[in-house]
Design a protein around this motif. Structure first.
Motif, mmCIF file in Angstrom:
data_model
loop_
_atom_site.group_PDB
_atom_site.id
_atom_site.type_symbol
_atom_site.label_atom_id
_atom_site.label_comp_id
_atom_site.label_asym_id
_atom_site.label_seq_id
_atom_site.Cartn_x
_atom_site.Cartn_y
_atom_site.Cartn_z
ATOM 1 N N ASN A 1 0.839 -1.194 0.000
ATOM 2 C CA ASN A 1 0.000 0.000 0.000
ATOM 3 C C ASN A 1 0.879 1.250 0.000
ATOM 4 N N VAL A 2 0.766 2.050 -1.062
ATOM 5 C CA VAL A 2 1.510 3.313 -1.114
ATOM 6 C C VAL A 2 0.563 4.505 -0.983
ATOM 7 N N ARG A 3 -0.619 4.236 -0.413
ATOM 8 C CA ARG A 3 -1.612 5.244 -0.039
ATOM 9 C C ARG A 3 -2.366 5.793 -1.252
ATOM 10 N N GLN A 4 -3.394 6.578 -0.936
ATOM 11 C CA GLN A 4 -4.293 7.155 -1.928
ATOM 12 C C GLN A 4 -4.898 6.076 -2.824
ATOM 13 N N GLY A 5 -5.160 4.900 -2.228
ATOM 14 C CA GLY A 5 -5.805 3.824 -2.962
ATOM 15 C C GLY A 5 -4.919 3.101 -3.948
ATOM 16 N N GLN A 6 -3.619 3.305 -3.855
ATOM 17 C CA GLN A 6 -2.687 2.713 -4.809
ATOM 18 C C GLN A 6 -1.786 1.679 -4.138
ATOM 19 N N PHE A 7 -1.427 0.649 -4.905
ATOM 20 C CA PHE A 7 -0.570 -0.427 -4.417
ATOM 21 C C PHE A 7 0.569 -0.646 -5.400
ATOM 22 N N TYR A 8 1.773 -0.762 -4.859
ATOM 23 C CA TYR A 8 2.934 -1.097 -5.677
ATOM 24 C C TYR A 8 3.048 -2.614 -5.698
ATOM 25 N N THR A 9 3.078 -3.196 -6.886
ATOM 26 C CA THR A 9 2.963 -4.639 -6.983
ATOM 27 C C THR A 9 3.607 -5.159 -8.259
ATOM 28 N N ALA A 10 3.649 -6.462 -8.376
ATOM 29 C CA ALA A 10 4.145 -7.145 -9.572
ATOM 30 C C ALA A 10 3.705 -8.596 -9.470
ATOM 31 N N TRP A 11 3.929 -9.335 -10.523
ATOM 32 C CA TRP A 11 3.734 -10.785 -10.514
ATOM 33 C C TRP A 11 5.068 -11.395 -10.906
ATOM 34 N N GLY A 12 5.687 -12.116 -9.980
ATOM 35 C CA GLY A 12 7.011 -12.619 -10.287
ATOM 36 C C GLY A 12 7.479 -13.683 -9.320
ATOM 37 N N GLN A 13 8.737 -14.058 -9.479
ATOM 38 C CA GLN A 13 9.318 -15.144 -8.698
ATOM 39 C C GLN A 13 10.818 -14.908 -8.565
ATOM 40 N N TRP A 14 11.378 -15.351 -7.440
ATOM 41 C CA TRP A 14 12.830 -15.275 -7.257
ATOM 42 C C TRP A 14 13.459 -16.505 -7.897
ATOM 43 N N GLN A 15 14.229 -16.288 -8.963
ATOM 44 C CA GLN A 15 14.873 -17.376 -9.682
ATOM 45 C C GLN A 15 16.258 -16.939 -10.137
ATOM 46 N N LYS A 16 17.191 -17.880 -10.135
ATOM 47 C CA LYS A 16 18.536 -17.624 -10.639
ATOM 48 C C LYS A 16 19.144 -16.383 -9.990
ATOM 49 N N ASP A 17 18.961 -16.286 -8.671
ATOM 50 C CA ASP A 17 19.603 -15.251 -7.869
ATOM 51 C C ASP A 17 19.073 -13.850 -8.141
ATOM 52 N N GLN A 18 17.841 -13.748 -8.656
ATOM 53 C CA GLN A 18 17.269 -12.425 -8.889
ATOM 54 C C GLN A 18 15.751 -12.509 -9.033
ATOM 55 N N ALA A 19 15.105 -11.353 -8.929
ATOM 56 C CA ALA A 19 13.661 -11.280 -9.151
ATOM 57 C C ALA A 19 13.387 -11.316 -10.646
ATOM 58 N N GLN A 20 12.492 -12.204 -11.048
ATOM 59 C CA GLN A 20 12.088 -12.289 -12.443
ATOM 60 C C GLN A 20 10.576 -12.092 -12.512
ATOM 61 N N TYR A 21 10.145 -11.208 -13.421
ATOM 62 C CA TYR A 21 8.756 -10.769 -13.429
ATOM 63 C C TYR A 21 8.007 -11.239 -14.667
ATOM 64 N N LEU A 22 6.784 -11.731 -14.431
ATOM 65 C CA LEU A 22 5.847 -12.025 -15.508
ATOM 66 C C LEU A 22 5.006 -10.792 -15.820
ATOM 67 N N LEU A 23 4.700 -10.007 -14.802
ATOM 68 C CA LEU A 23 4.123 -8.671 -14.959
ATOM 69 C C LEU A 23 5.019 -7.717 -14.177
ATOM 70 N N GLU A 24 5.541 -6.712 -14.842
ATOM 71 C CA GLU A 24 6.563 -5.845 -14.268
ATOM 72 C C GLU A 24 6.027 -5.002 -13.106
ATOM 73 N N PRO A 25 6.915 -4.596 -12.186
ATOM 74 C CA PRO A 25 6.501 -3.730 -11.075
ATOM 75 C C PRO A 25 5.835 -2.453 -11.566
ATOM 76 N N ASP A 26 4.751 -2.092 -10.905
ATOM 77 C CA ASP A 26 3.992 -0.911 -11.289
ATOM 78 C C ASP A 26 3.076 -0.532 -10.131
ATOM 79 N N THR A 27 2.395 0.587 -10.264
ATOM 80 C CA THR A 27 1.482 1.067 -9.238
ATOM 81 C C THR A 27 0.056 0.983 -9.759
ATOM 82 N N TRP A 28 -0.805 0.304 -8.997
ATOM 83 C CA TRP A 28 -2.164 0.020 -9.444
ATOM 84 C C TRP A 28 -3.177 0.279 -8.332
ATOM 85 N N ALA A 29 -4.415 0.588 -8.737
ATOM 86 C CA ALA A 29 -5.544 0.425 -7.830
ATOM 87 C C ALA A 29 -5.739 -1.078 -7.646
#
Length: 220
Positions: free
Chosen positions: A113-141
């Motif tokens: 929750n980053v306030r004002q009804g917005q959430f910082y989020t992504a869809w991903g997994q920790w693999q091969k020593d790093q975060a790998q994303y199927l949906l990139e980090p972004d700010t959404w309702a």
């Protein structure tokens, strides 16, 4: 090797000490004033009979979250690393969350929750020593993000992970201690003798008056 992990992205600061991959201390404090963080660290070291010079490195959750907390926390850890010539590793809350839940062996969606009804989020997994994303980090309702996941995921939705209760009609999992996770992750990087990049704060400025169901992007 003794590693200090710190998360000051929220009003409750989390501190962890990791020694040779074993938990030495995991603490959470309400910080009414971030200036009290050095005193809390001093007391923790004293209780455990530890000197700051004994540290082998520091891990820090660099954001997003409380602006003042991130700035004050980063000032403290950079002072320690400068005084005692320690490696400093910094990771975002998303990276730290994905790492902490890597044992699930599936892509997940942490939401912050980053306030004002917005959430910082992504869809991903920790693999091969790093975060790998199927949906990139972004700010959404939140409702728009759930809808995006429903459109993008075949089959069941991924686990939703949060550090606070969510008003959604979906199961979600609580997030563990981020200071401990960032200490463990940093210990791995240090043991592998990787070179730490410069740690800079990671801020999100929520958009104002966002139409319902619209998403916003992090500032460039």
């Amino acid at each position: 090797m003794l590693i200090l992990g710190i998360d000051t992205t929220q009003s409750n600061a989390q501190i962890a000490l990791l020694q040779n991959k074993q938990k030495l201390a995991v603490c959470e404090f309400f910080l009414e004033r971030m200036e009290s963080l050095p005193a809390l660290l001093h007391d923790l070291f004293q209780e455990r009979g530890i000197l700051p010079a004994e540290l082998g490195g520091i891990g820090f959750v660099k954001g997003p979250g409380n602006y003042t907390g991130i700035r004050a926390g980063l000032m403290v850890v950079k002072t320690l690393t400068s005084l005692y010539n320690l490696p400093l590793w910094g990771f975002t809350r998303l990276e730290t969350a994905l790492y902490s839940l890597r044992h699930l062996n599936t892509a997940i969606s942490p939401v912050f929750n980053v306030r004002q009804g917005q959430f910082y989020t992504a869809w991903g997994q920790w693999q091969k020593d790093q975060a790998q994303y199927l949906l990139e980090p972004d700010t959404w309702a939140l409702e728009a993000w759930i809808s995006k996941l429903e459109q993008s995921v075949e089959g069941s939705l991924p686990f939703i992970i949060s550090n606070e209760p969510l008003d959604i009609n979906l199961p979600w999992l609580p997030l563990g201690n981020m200071a401990l996770a960032v200490a463990e992750l940093s210990a791995e990087k240090i043991a592998a003798q990787q070179t730490a990049p410069e740690v800079l704060p990671f801020y999100i400025r929520p958009a104002v008056q966002i139409p319902q169901g619209k998403k916003t992007s992090p500032p460039p």
